[in-house]
Write a protein that holds these residues in place. Structure first.
Motif, PDB file in Angstrom:
ATOM      1  N   LEU A  37      -1.102   0.570  10.442  1.00  0.00           N
ATOM      2  CA  LEU A  37      -0.748   2.058   9.848  1.00  0.00           C
ATOM      3  C   LEU A  37       0.005   2.900  11.014  1.00  0.00           C
ATOM      4  CD1 LEU A  37      -3.273   3.774   7.641  1.00  0.00           C
ATOM      5  CD2 LEU A  37      -1.532   4.956   8.769  1.00  0.00           C
ATOM      6  N   GLN A  38      -0.652   3.003  12.118  1.00  0.00           N
ATOM      7  CA  GLN A  38      -0.124   3.845  13.177  1.00  0.00           C
ATOM      8  C   GLN A  38       1.311   3.283  13.588  1.00  0.00           C
ATOM      9  OE1 GLN A  38      -0.810   6.530  14.431  1.00  0.00           O
ATOM     10  NE2 GLN A  38       0.764   6.638  15.706  1.00  0.00           N
ATOM     11  N   ASP A  39       1.594   1.840  13.480  1.00  0.00           N
ATOM     12  CA  ASP A  39       2.871   1.365  13.976  1.00  0.00           C
ATOM     13  C   ASP A  39       3.927   1.680  12.923  1.00  0.00           C
ATOM     14  OD1 ASP A  39       4.507  -1.699  13.767  1.00  0.00           O
ATOM     15  OD2 ASP A  39       4.405  -0.539  15.586  1.00  0.00           O
ATOM     16  N   LEU A  40       3.294   1.758  11.490  1.00  0.00           N
ATOM     17  CA  LEU A  40       4.246   2.060  10.327  1.00  0.00           C
ATOM     18  C   LEU A  40       4.887   3.482  10.904  1.00  0.00           C
ATOM     19  CD1 LEU A  40       2.492   0.627   7.405  1.00  0.00           C
ATOM     20  CD2 LEU A  40       4.869   0.213   7.763  1.00  0.00           C
ATOM     21  N   LYS A  41       4.082   4.176  10.979  1.00  0.00           N
ATOM     22  CA  LYS A  41       4.263   5.534  11.276  1.00  0.00           C
ATOM     23  C   LYS A  41       5.194   5.888  12.615  1.00  0.00           C
ATOM     24  CE  LYS A  41       1.192   8.707  11.151  1.00  0.00           C
ATOM     25  NZ  LYS A  41      -0.223   9.509  10.854  1.00  0.00           N
ATOM     26  N   GLU A  42       4.941   4.879  13.650  1.00  0.00           N
ATOM     27  CA  GLU A  42       5.750   4.974  14.782  1.00  0.00           C
ATOM     28  C   GLU A  42       7.188   4.626  14.557  1.00  0.00           C
ATOM     29  OE1 GLU A  42       3.823   4.138  18.387  1.00  0.00           O
ATOM     30  OE2 GLU A  42       2.321   5.394  18.130  1.00  0.00           O
ATOM     31  N   ARG A  88       4.759  10.453  25.277  1.00  0.00           N
ATOM     32  CA  ARG A  88       4.152  10.930  23.949  1.00  0.00           C
ATOM     33  C   ARG A  88       5.013  12.044  23.392  1.00  0.00           C
ATOM     34  NH1 ARG A  88      -0.591  12.822  21.456  1.00  0.00           N
ATOM     35  NH2 ARG A  88      -1.195  13.573  23.489  1.00  0.00           N
ATOM     36  N   ALA A  89       5.721  11.861  22.344  1.00  0.00           N
ATOM     37  CA  ALA A  89       6.662  13.167  22.197  1.00  0.00           C
ATOM     38  C   ALA A  89       6.215  13.602  20.878  1.00  0.00           C
ATOM     39  CB  ALA A  89       8.097  12.732  22.113  1.00  0.00           C
ATOM     40  N   TRP A  90       5.227  13.007  20.322  1.00  0.00           N
ATOM     41  CA  TRP A  90       4.801  13.578  18.961  1.00  0.00           C
ATOM     42  C   TRP A  90       3.481  13.083  18.665  1.00  0.00           C
ATOM     43  CZ3 TRP A  90       3.466  10.424  14.426  1.00  0.00           C
ATOM     44  CH2 TRP A  90       3.528  11.256  13.384  1.00  0.00           C
ATOM     45  N   ALA A  91       2.630  14.114  18.170  1.00  0.00           N
ATOM     46  CA  ALA A  91       1.350  13.852  17.980  1.00  0.00           C
ATOM     47  C   ALA A  91       1.062  13.955  16.156  1.00  0.00           C
ATOM     48  CB  ALA A  91       0.534  14.839  18.632  1.00  0.00           C
ATOM     49  N   PRO A  92       0.028  13.572  15.835  1.00  0.00           N
ATOM     50  CA  PRO A  92      -0.299  13.621  14.309  1.00  0.00           C
ATOM     51  C   PRO A  92      -0.541  15.000  13.967  1.00  0.00           C
ATOM     52  CG  PRO A  92      -2.054  12.619  15.670  1.00  0.00           C
ATOM     53  CD  PRO A  92      -1.002  12.580  16.412  1.00  0.00           C
ATOM     54  N   GLY A  93      -0.191  15.233  12.823  1.00  0.00           N
ATOM     55  CA  GLY A  93      -0.310  16.551  12.288  1.00  0.00           C
ATOM     56  C   GLY A  93      -1.572  17.230  11.734  1.00  0.00           C
ATOM     57  N   ARG A  94      -1.673  18.563  11.823  1.00  0.00           N
ATOM     58  CA  ARG A  94      -2.627  19.108  11.288  1.00  0.00           C
ATOM     59  C   ARG A  94      -2.632  19.137   9.737  1.00  0.00           C
ATOM     60  NH1 ARG A  94      -6.424  22.490  14.408  1.00  0.00           N
ATOM     61  NH2 ARG A  94      -5.443  22.167  16.225  1.00  0.00           N
ATOM     62  N   LEU A  95      -3.883  19.147   9.386  1.00  0.00           N
ATOM     63  CA  LEU A  95      -3.901  19.120   7.682  1.00  0.00           C
ATOM     64  C   LEU A  95      -3.616  20.435   7.228  1.00  0.00           C
ATOM     65  CD1 LEU A  95      -7.001  16.882   7.079  1.00  0.00           C
ATOM     66  CD2 LEU A  95      -4.744  16.132   6.965  1.00  0.00           C
ATOM     67  N   GLN A 141      13.817  14.097   3.138  1.00  0.00           N
ATOM     68  CA  GLN A 141      12.441  14.271   3.957  1.00  0.00           C
ATOM     69  C   GLN A 141      12.781  14.221   5.730  1.00  0.00           C
ATOM     70  OE1 GLN A 141       9.991  15.123   2.149  1.00  0.00           O
ATOM     71  NE2 GLN A 141      11.527  14.338   0.563  1.00  0.00           N
ATOM     72  N   TYR A 142      13.816  13.012   5.976  1.00  0.00           N
ATOM     73  CA  TYR A 142      14.181  13.238   7.302  1.00  0.00           C
ATOM     74  C   TYR A 142      14.981  14.389   7.670  1.00  0.00           C
ATOM     75  CZ  TYR A 142      13.418   8.253   7.487  1.00  0.00           C
ATOM     76  OH  TYR A 142      12.929   7.050   7.317  1.00  0.00           O
ATOM     77  N   HIS A 200       9.109   7.107  12.886  1.00  0.00           N
ATOM     78  CA  HIS A 200       9.472   8.158  13.578  1.00  0.00           C
ATOM     79  C   HIS A 200      10.407   7.927  14.771  1.00  0.00           C
ATOM     80  CE1 HIS A 200       9.228  12.110  15.747  1.00  0.00           C
ATOM     81  NE2 HIS A 200       8.805  11.311  17.033  1.00  0.00           N
ATOM     82  N   ASN A 201      10.192   6.850  15.500  1.00  0.00           N
ATOM     83  CA  ASN A 201      10.916   6.285  16.677  1.00  0.00           C
ATOM     84  C   ASN A 201      12.318   5.829  16.307  1.00  0.00           C
ATOM     85  OD1 ASN A 201       9.011   7.395  18.340  1.00  0.00           O
ATOM     86  ND2 ASN A 201       7.888   5.521  18.522  1.00  0.00           N
ATOM     87  N   ILE A 202      12.395   5.220  15.247  1.00  0.00           N
ATOM     88  CA  ILE A 202      13.668   4.257  14.801  1.00  0.00           C
ATOM     89  C   ILE A 202      14.354   4.713  13.491  1.00  0.00           C
ATOM     90  CG2 ILE A 202      14.483   2.073  14.258  1.00  0.00           C
ATOM     91  CD1 ILE A 202      12.147   1.304  16.067  1.00  0.00           C
ATOM     92  N   HIS A 203      13.614   4.976  12.503  1.00  0.00           N
ATOM     93  CA  HIS A 203      14.542   5.371  11.288  1.00  0.00           C
ATOM     94  C   HIS A 203      14.841   6.682  11.286  1.00  0.00           C
ATOM     95  CE1 HIS A 203      13.717   1.655   9.360  1.00  0.00           C
ATOM     96  NE2 HIS A 203      12.389   1.731   9.345  1.00  0.00           N
ATOM     97  N   TYR A 204      13.902   7.486  11.938  1.00  0.00           N
ATOM     98  CA  TYR A 204      14.115   9.038  11.935  1.00  0.00           C
ATOM     99  C   TYR A 204      15.398   9.309  12.972  1.00  0.00           C
ATOM    100  CZ  TYR A 204      13.880  13.847  13.338  1.00  0.00           C
ATOM    101  OH  TYR A 204      14.230  15.063  13.677  1.00  0.00           O
ATOM    102  N   GLU A 205      15.100   8.479  14.180  1.00  0.00           N
ATOM    103  CA  GLU A 205      16.160   8.747  15.141  1.00  0.00           C
ATOM    104  C   GLU A 205      17.296   8.341  14.619  1.00  0.00           C
ATOM    105  OE1 GLU A 205      15.928  10.238  18.221  1.00  0.00           O
ATOM    106  OE2 GLU A 205      13.850  10.603  17.558  1.00  0.00           O
TER     107      GLU A 205
END
Lengths: 427, 337
Positions: free
Chosen positions: B296-301, A1-8, B136-137, B304-309
């Protein structure tokens, strides 16, 4: 896990608080997150620091209810070395990649000056590996096998007096790099009343020497209470055993002595249960998080600063990593240029050589040609001379011939004349 | 794109050979409590979610977002002021909200794109949007390369882009194709057929099929992208969504009506009440479950892991390995003696 959700962030931003008029369903988010992590599996890495024979391996066996294969170490090690072993454990649907790192030969040498060095180097090497991955251009942090040490169990010998100087020095060197949890090993050799004094002495020595041990988190309500209660018992006095003894009508992990049985999981006998609670059942995730957000970040910051990066000037915005990247890039380009130069020079040299060769050959050819030309001219001259000679001879011959002919005709004439004279006379 | 030669990694002393030990036999350790520990921690820190809506004016974007999050996320819908001018170019408006449910706090940012597709000449109208997403990236990358980093980097990256397709019933418009072609490479796009109550069931199903075909023919990979399916389970689940449900044909509403004794969100017409959350009427519930409750979590991942990289790798490569530097800093740096 390299990234965790952000604090508000609720300051500096125009955030509006909304109330929901129905069930949206994002309260399943923690589950979604947890499911992802579960399918990937978790990493947990424990470093055990302590003298040979103090009971590190046995304690690990006891904590994880298994027999990790290992031969007991000898006392003849020339220096401290670290031995790491990885295991995959599974409980319900949770897969844990557990790595146990042992310090072999710790405390055995006559001169223990260099005892800490291999340990510090190992811990740094794991941070370095992670940092290298993070700095890569094409990286894959989300399935990186994390080898950074999450918890360091420091085994204190049960002398009953105080910490050894080696203990203090080692813990001081490690406290900014790893979460240290001090434990008193083989605690069944200390009587209860002495144990209490021993613990106090150790804790006060740690405080007076400024050793920062791991603080069990008290910011979250559900764990604050249990963590606060448990912290009071530090350092945990543990006893390890994989042997089972019949107590009443159950089998329990214990050590059998002629004078009685020490039960590992009996909280009146030792703090093993507390250690297990704290280490695994309550704070495992916090240990991992602290390693990543505190110890690793500190390592990274120091390493980058060491490499010459600067982050911010007091009033300018961050432009970090630029200078050293630039320097490295220039270095790289410089090397490329150098190589290019070398190649070019070699090429030029080769060309020159070939040119010289060719020139030589040309010269030779010219010489040959000249020689031939001269030879030809000489021959030609010879021939011409001979021709002249021949012509002269011919001329001479012709002259002679002409002269002879003339004489002959003269002779004839004079003969004819004589005859005529003779004729005339006769008349 | 040639990579810089990576420095050799220092070898850790770990022999990477895990030995599998089944610990269930010997007694309970408590490893599985890590799930609870993790859950508690994440509930405490809260979640960020940034969703962008793109589509021509009047397709019901604001209403849909309000319906999705059951609140007045976008004030535009309720107070549609006819005098408000349609902007001359595409504007990007991001508004943050804090919502809480079941102890879970979410910072929701809705990014609206008024003006998209509304001009006479819409050439390159996706460029401001692409620029915003990349900005944003860039912001995240800048934070990430700092020496002293924040504990949690604020995440303003667009996790999900809902693209609203006009329910013409025929096929996709060239603008739709152009937008999705360009943007599907940098962000998760979820195509949505807006105002689906203008089509009958047959028309809807035919339209959806045609749209799917067109997207495939044009090589547009919308979310969930085939190449990121992690395992067989994911693949079968996502295949079903990709080939049958998407694009979701939705209807939005923030008004409630009484139907069969229950209060439901819907649209009232002379010929009946269209229930937004009724799967027989439209696919809003599918969209909601998909985006919020399961992926939702998968969208974020994936973001982060693909588009951002991808963005980061390209940026570092283009810059010759340099992370980004803004012009201002160089100026102020120079001004320091």
């Amino acid at each position: 896990r390299a990234w965790a959700p952000g604090r508000l962030f609720t300051h500096n931003e125009d955030l509006r608080n909304l109330s929901l008029s129905g069930h949206v369903g994002f309260d399943s988010l923690p589950d979604q997150l947890v499911n992802k992590s579960t399918s990937q599996g978790f990493c947990f890495n424990i470093l055990c620091v302590g003298e040979t024979g103090i009971g590190k391996s046995t304690l690990m066996d006891t904590l994880f209810n298994t027999k990790f294969e290992s031969d007991p170490a000898t006392h003849n090690e020339p220096g401290v070395r670290l031995k790491a072993r990885s295991y995959e454990l599974q409980e319900s649907n949770v897969r844990l990649k557990l790595t146990i790192v042992d310090t072999v030969g710790f405390g055995d040498q006559i001169n223990k000056d260099d005892s800490c060095k291999p340990i510090v180097e190992y811990i740094d090497a794991q941070f370095e590996a992670y940092l290298q991955e993070e700095l890569k251009i094409k990286r894959s942090l989300f399935n990186y096998h994390d080898t950074r040490i999450h918890a360091c169990l420091y085994f204190i010998a049960p002398t009953g007096h105080s910490l050894k100087s080696l203990d203090l020095v080692t813990m001081k060197k490690l406290d900014s790099k790893v979460n240290i949890i001090p434990i008193i090993a083989k605690a069944d050799t200390i009587a209860k009343n002495e144990l209490h004094k021993f613990k106090s002495k150790i804790m006060s020595e740690l405080v007076s020497n400024g050793v920062q041990i791991y603080q069990f988190p008290t910011d979250e309500e559900t764990v604050a209470e249990i963590n606060a209660t448990m912290s009071v018992h530090l350092p945990f006095a543990v006893v390890g055993s994989t042997e089972e003894v019949k107590i009443g009508n159950k089998m329990a992990k214990a050590r059998q002595y002629p004078w009685g049985v020490v039960q590992v999981e009996n909280e009146n006998h030792c703090d093993f249960v507390k250690l297990r609670e704290m280490l695994i059942r309550v704070n495992m995730e916090d240990l991992r998080e602290q390693t990543h957000t505190r110890h690793y970040e500190l390592y990274r910051r120091c390493k980058l600063e060491e490499m010459g990066f600067k982050d911010t000037d007091p009033d300018s915005k961050p432009f970090s990593l630029q200078e050293t990247y630039e320097a490295k890039r220039n270095e790289f380009l410089g090397e490329l240029q150098k190589k290019e130069e070398e190649m070019r020079q070699m090429f030029v040299m080769r060309v020159k050589e070939k040119e010289a060769e060719l020139k030589e050959a040309e010269k030779e050819l010219h010489e040959k040609f000249d020689l031939l030309k001269r030879t030809h001219q000489e021959e030609k001259k010879k021939v011409e001379d001979k021709k002249k000679e021949l012509e002269e001879e011919v001329n001479n011959f012709q002259k002679k011939k002409t002269a002879a002919q003339l004489l002959q005709s003269q002779a004839q004439q004079s003969g004819a004349q004589q005859t005529k004279k003779d004729k005339d006379k006769k008349k | 794109m040639s990579e810089l030669v990576p420095e050799p990694r220092p070898k850790p002393a770990v022999p990477m050979k895990p030995v599998s030990i089944n610990s269930n036999l010997l007694g309970y350790i408590g490893i599985d409590t890590i799930i609870e520990q993790m859950r508690k921690k994440t509930m405490k820190t809260g979640f960020d979610f940034n969703i962008m809506v793109v589509g021509q004016s009047g397709l019901g974007k604001s209403t849909l977002v309000n319906t999705l999050f059951k609140s007045q996320v976008s004030r535009k819908a309720s107070s549609w002021n006819r005098e408000e001018k349609i902007p001359k170019t595409v504007e990007i408006k991001a508004i943050g909200h804090v919502i809480e449910e079941g102890g879970v706090k979410m910072k929701l940012t809705v990014i609206d794109t008024p003006g998209f597709g509304d001009q006479i000449n819409n050439e390159n109208c996706w460029e401001p949007i692409e620029k915003y997403i990349n900005e944003q990236y860039e912001k995240f990358l800048k934070e990430e390369v700092n020496i002293a980093r924040k504990k949690r980097i604020p995440d303003t990256r667009v996790h999900c882009c809902l693209y609203f397709i006009s329910p013409t019933g025929h096929s996709l418009r060239p603008l739709d194709l152009e937008f999705m072609k360009h943007l599907s490479k940098v962000v998760n796009i979820i195509p949505v057929i807006a105002k689906a109550d203008t089509m009958t069931l047959e028309e809807k199903s035919e339209f959806k099929q045609r749209v799917r075909k067109e997207l495939e023919v044009n090589g547009i990979e919308f979310y969930p992208q085939k190449e990121f399916d992690e395992d067989l389970e994911d693949k079968t689940e996502n295949d079903k969504i990709r080939q049958e449900s998407m694009p979701f044909a939705v209807v939005g509403s923030d008004r409630e009506y009484q139907v069969n004794g229950k209060r439901v969100l819907g649209r009232k017409t002379p010929w009946g009440i269209i229930e937004v959350e009724n799967l027989n009427h439209c696919e809003f519930a599918l969209l909601r479950d998909f985006v919020i409750r399961t992926h939702l979590q998968d969208l974020k991942e994936v973001t982060h892991n693909i588009h951002y990289e991808t963005y980061r790798a390209k940026r570092l490569n283009d810059n010759g390995g340099l992370p980004p530097v803004s012009v201002d800093t160089e100026e102020s740096h120079d001004s320091n003696p």
